[in-house]
Scaffold this motif. Structure first.
Motif, PDB file in Angstrom:
ATOM      1  N   ALA A 130       0.827  -1.217   0.000  1.00 27.98           N
ATOM      2  CA  ALA A 130       0.000   0.000   0.000  1.00 27.98           C
ATOM      3  C   ALA A 130       0.859   1.264   0.000  1.00 27.98           C
ATOM      4  N   LYS A 131       2.007   1.220   0.679  1.00 28.91           N
ATOM      5  CA  LYS A 131       2.871   2.394   0.769  1.00 28.91           C
ATOM      6  C   LYS A 131       3.859   2.507  -0.389  1.00 28.91           C
ATOM      7  N   GLY A 132       4.092   1.372  -1.083  1.00 32.22           N
ATOM      8  CA  GLY A 132       5.166   1.337  -2.062  1.00 32.22           C
ATOM      9  C   GLY A 132       6.496   1.447  -1.341  1.00 32.22           C
ATOM     10  N   ARG A 133       6.605   0.767  -0.199  1.00 38.38           N
ATOM     11  CA  ARG A 133       7.793   0.906   0.654  1.00 38.38           C
ATOM     12  C   ARG A 133       8.821  -0.157   0.320  1.00 38.38           C
ATOM     13  N   PRO A 134      10.122   0.244   0.222  1.00 38.71           N
ATOM     14  CA  PRO A 134      11.175  -0.737  -0.024  1.00 38.71           C
ATOM     15  C   PRO A 134      11.233  -1.758   1.117  1.00 38.71           C
ATOM     16  N   PRO A 193       4.032   1.570  10.080  1.00 36.24           N
ATOM     17  CA  PRO A 193       4.792   2.723   9.618  1.00 36.24           C
ATOM     18  C   PRO A 193       3.835   3.907   9.488  1.00 36.24           C
ATOM     19  N   SER A 194       4.363   5.083   9.203  1.00 39.01           N
ATOM     20  CA  SER A 194       3.500   6.218   8.916  1.00 39.01           C
ATOM     21  C   SER A 194       2.619   5.873   7.707  1.00 39.01           C
ATOM     22  N   ALA A 195       1.370   6.384   7.712  1.00 35.84           N
ATOM     23  CA  ALA A 195       0.367   5.931   6.740  1.00 35.84           C
ATOM     24  C   ALA A 195       0.367   6.728   5.442  1.00 35.84           C
ATOM     25  N   ASN A 196       1.550   7.165   5.004  1.00 33.87           N
ATOM     26  CA  ASN A 196       1.686   7.907   3.752  1.00 33.87           C
ATOM     27  C   ASN A 196       2.247   7.009   2.660  1.00 33.87           C
ATOM     28  N   THR A 197       2.076   7.438   1.419  1.00 38.51           N
ATOM     29  CA  THR A 197       2.807   6.815   0.322  1.00 38.51           C
ATOM     30  C   THR A 197       4.293   7.051   0.586  1.00 38.51           C
ATOM     31  N   PRO A 239       5.171  13.294   2.532  1.00 41.45           N
ATOM     32  CA  PRO A 239       5.116  13.693   3.945  1.00 41.45           C
ATOM     33  C   PRO A 239       4.187  12.791   4.747  1.00 41.45           C
ATOM     34  N   SER A 240       4.551  12.520   6.001  1.00 39.99           N
ATOM     35  CA  SER A 240       3.719  11.686   6.871  1.00 39.99           C
ATOM     36  C   SER A 240       2.372  12.369   7.124  1.00 39.99           C
ATOM     37  N   PRO A 241       1.316  11.555   7.343  1.00 41.47           N
ATOM     38  CA  PRO A 241      -0.026  12.122   7.525  1.00 41.47           C
ATOM     39  C   PRO A 241      -0.293  12.581   8.957  1.00 41.47           C
ATOM     40  N   ILE A 288       5.240  15.146  13.970  1.00 41.41           N
ATOM     41  CA  ILE A 288       6.472  14.595  13.391  1.00 41.41           C
ATOM     42  C   ILE A 288       6.721  13.237  14.056  1.00 41.41           C
ATOM     43  N   GLU A 289       7.290  12.279  13.316  1.00 40.04           N
ATOM     44  CA  GLU A 289       7.445  10.914  13.802  1.00 40.04           C
ATOM     45  C   GLU A 289       8.315  10.825  15.057  1.00 40.04           C
ATOM     46  N   SER A 290       8.171   9.692  15.752  1.00 40.83           N
ATOM     47  CA  SER A 290       8.857   9.456  17.028  1.00 40.83           C
ATOM     48  C   SER A 290      10.385   9.494  16.895  1.00 40.83           C
TER      49      SER A 290
END
Ligand code: TXA
Ligand code: MG
Length: 329
Positions: free
Chosen positions: A56-60, A144-148, A152-154, A181-183
């Motif tokens: 869904a994220k297209g994450r490596p 993970p953060s729910a962005n593509t 930018p993170s949502p 901003i993320e943890s």
């Protein structure tokens, strides 16, 4: 289709969670709010479920996910050799925006959660919706953060919807996230521990609990990038340039860009009415402002960075990534 359930003002309403719990138990993924940014959650013990997150994220696949749990007591059951320092940090900062990288017990998490590493990043989020969900699930949740990937993170459910529409079945809408901003990610497997990603929990706060820690070399801007960090660009479509937050410099930059017939968006703490677009800049607004730039036809984005800053400044860290370290000149 993607359903959005408004839980914002009804965080304790039982039916808000039933569907999310069902979906995750059955190997699906659900977006939920945390105090930092929205996360995309799946059962961390189910490899097939976790693979849906990457898709869904297209994450490596070599970028490991953070595991979310409901308490310190749950967390310690998943890790080997929990150090005194780690226990102290859990007591001091959990629930909260601190992810601890520790040695994972074997065969607990699906291999794609940790990208085949022997370590795992764990945190207890400080958000009633996330905690309610985790308590009901009684499962570790990889999120993970729910962005593509690369965006930018949502910080709003709308951001998640924009990136994940028709890719995930459900978003729990808990309103805007507080921190934005993320943890902070802290590697407890080295001595002294090392900050891999700066966040709202600062180096000084951590040091007040466990003594001296270090900042990852790449945060000083010269070393090669480690897996994970190298992918995070947080970038809008138009190029971002950093500039000192100095009104004379920014006025000149706006004039220069507009003089070439181009449109400019300015992100800064003070307003520049002559800019084609202006959006606020603070930790809470950084990501939504970067996303708003994508809704404009700006050719260039200027981010005004405060003069007072250091290598563990978390907003500066994300701005540098968004700008790929480019300064306006
Ligand atoms: O605030 C947050 O941390 C949000 C919310 C949803 O909790 N989550 C988040 O996850 O930002 P993600 O996947 O976007 O970022 C996880 C970061 C990445 O930089 C990853 O490389 C690092 O944590 N990480 C995770 N597990 C790791 C490990 N075992 N060793 C080193 N780095 C790890
Ligand atoms: Mg992320």
């Amino acid at each position: 289709s993607t359903e959005v359930i408004l839980v914002d003002k009804h965080v304790n309403k039982e039916t808000n969670y039933a569907q999310a719990v069902d979906i995750i138990r059955q190997g699906g993924i659900v977006a939920f709010p945390t105090e930092t940014v929205y996360g995309l959650g799946a059962d961390a013990t189910n490899a097939e479920a976790v693979s849906k997150i990457f898709e869904a994220k297209g994450r490596p696949a070599d970028n490991p996910l953070i595991v979310h749990v409901d308490s310190k007591e749950t967390a310690v059951t998943y890790v080997d050799e929990v150090s005194e320092k780690a226990l102290k940090l859990m007591d001091a900062f959990w629930p909260g925006a601190l992810t601890l990288i520790m040695k994972s017990k074997p065969h607990i998490f699906a291999r794609n959660v940790t990208a085949d590493l022997e370590t795992v990043g764990i945190r207890v989020p400080n958000h009633p919706v996330a905690l309610n969900l985790l308590k009901r699930l009684q499962l570790p949740v990889a999120a993970p953060s729910a962005n593509t990937s690369g965006k930018p993170s949502p910080t709003l459910a709308e951001h998640v919807y924009h990136d994940m529409e028709n890719k995930i079945p459900l978003i729990l809408d808990g309103g805007p996230t507080k921190i934005g901003i993320e943890s902070t990610v802290l590697d407890m497997t080295s001595e002294p521990p090392v900050i891999l990603r700066p966040g709202n929990v600062t180096k000084a706060q951590i040091e007040s609990v466990i003594g001296t820690i270090r900042l990852s070399a790449e945060l000083h801007g010269n070393a090669p990038k480690s897996p994970g960090m190298k992918y995070a660009h947080y970038a809008p479509d138009a190029p971002v340039y950093l500039i000192e937050d100095d009104s004379k410099l920014i006025h000149k930059a706006i004039e220069h860009v507009q003089g070439k017939g181009k449109k400019i968006a300015v992100l800064s703490s003070t307003e520049y009415p002559e800019a084609d677009f202006h959006f606020p800049l603070s930790p809470e607004t950084l990501y939504s402002s970067l996303r708003k730039c994508d809704m404009t036809d700006a050719d260039l984005i200027l981010a005004g960075v405060p003069a007072e800053r250091n290598d563990s400044d978390f907003m500066m860290n994300r701005l540098e990534k968004a700008a790929d370290h480019k300064w306006f000149s």
